[in-house]
Design a protein around this motif. Structure first.
Motif, PDB file in Angstrom:
ATOM      1  N   CYS A 172      31.888  43.101  37.409  1.00 47.61           N
ATOM      2  CA  CYS A 172      33.044  42.314  37.951  1.00 47.61           C
ATOM      3  C   CYS A 172      34.057  43.341  38.926  1.00 47.61           C
TER       4      CYS A 172
ATOM      5  N   CYS B 231      37.304  42.499  40.770  1.00 40.93           N
ATOM      6  CA  CYS B 231      37.153  40.988  41.123  1.00 40.93           C
ATOM      7  C   CYS B 231      38.717  40.485  40.592  1.00 40.93           C
TER       8      CYS B 231
ATOM      9  N   CYS C 121      36.232  37.262  32.313  1.00 43.72           N
ATOM     10  CA  CYS C 121      36.372  36.268  33.585  1.00 43.72           C
ATOM     11  C   CYS C 121      37.293  35.306  33.123  1.00 43.72           C
TER      12      CYS C 121
ATOM     13  N   CYS D 257      27.393  35.102  39.861  1.00 45.21           N
ATOM     14  CA  CYS D 257      28.016  35.734  38.599  1.00 45.21           C
ATOM     15  C   CYS D 257      27.020  35.415  37.268  1.00 45.21           C
TER      16      CYS D 257
HETATM   17  S1  SF4 Z   1      32.166  37.124  36.529  1.00 47.99           S
HETATM   18 FE1  SF4 Z   1      34.250  36.201  37.039  1.00 47.99          FE
HETATM   19  S2  SF4 Z   1      35.502  38.241  37.046  1.00 47.99           S
HETATM   20 FE2  SF4 Z   1      33.330  38.611  37.281  1.00 47.99          FE
HETATM   21  S3  SF4 Z   1      32.821  38.961  39.434  1.00 47.99           S
HETATM   22 FE3  SF4 Z   1      32.308  36.694  38.704  1.00 47.99          FE
HETATM   23  S4  SF4 Z   1      34.102  35.597  38.995  1.00 47.99           S
HETATM   24 FE4  SF4 Z   1      34.947  37.608  38.962  1.00 47.99          FE
END
Ligand code: SF4
Ligand code: SF4
Length: 131
Positions: free
Chosen positions: A20, A69, A77, A87
């Protein structure tokens, strides 16, 4: 962040949050954008303004000013139920499934991948998982 998996010699997510960190670019589809906006209870236009940035490949989820992110909150997340497919699929992405060198590079980035596993083990495990 990947979903925790049953014990496996090939992959077991360690919940480290490394995937992330926003290094690879999260490019959501239009449907995923609407789902994320709905989940956050904001209009799609506001979501695009606040959480997306334009890239040559299309809109991408923004990173935080310090990196990582924008939805990563201390390793969790913020939009987990509606996170984009890339993801949810990590580390089982087409490039990693297709190319051994990508798999080897991914082992450096993802501690959930068993460093002793071979690409053919990864492919076999994936095939069993989806069959
Ligand atoms: S899982 Fe959630 S926090 Fe991780 S990169 Fe994807 S959107 Fe972003
Ligand atoms: S980098 Fe790998 S081990 Fe860490 S959270 Fe992501 S999938 Fe799990």
């Amino acid at each position: 962040m990947g979903t925790p998996e049953a014990e496996s010699p090939v992959f077991l997510c360690q919940q480290c949050g490394e995937c992330c960190q926003g290094k690879g670019g999260i490019l959501p589809t239009p449907v995923e954008i609407e789902l994320m906006a709905h989940f956050l209870k904001i209009p799609g236009a506001h979501f695009r303004r606040d959480y997306l940035e334009q890239t040559p490949l299309g809109p991408a989820v923004k990173n935080k000013p310090g990196g990582g992110c924008i939805f990563n909150e201390q390793g969790r997340c913020r939009i987990h139920p509606v996170k984009p497919r890339i993801c949810r699929d990590w580390p089982f992405l087409p490039a990693i499934l297709l190319h051994e060198n990508e798999f080897e590079a991914s082992k450096e980035a993802c501690p959930g991948l068993n460093p002793d596993s071979r690409h053919e083990d990864f492919l076999k495990w994936w095939q069993e998982k989806i069959s």
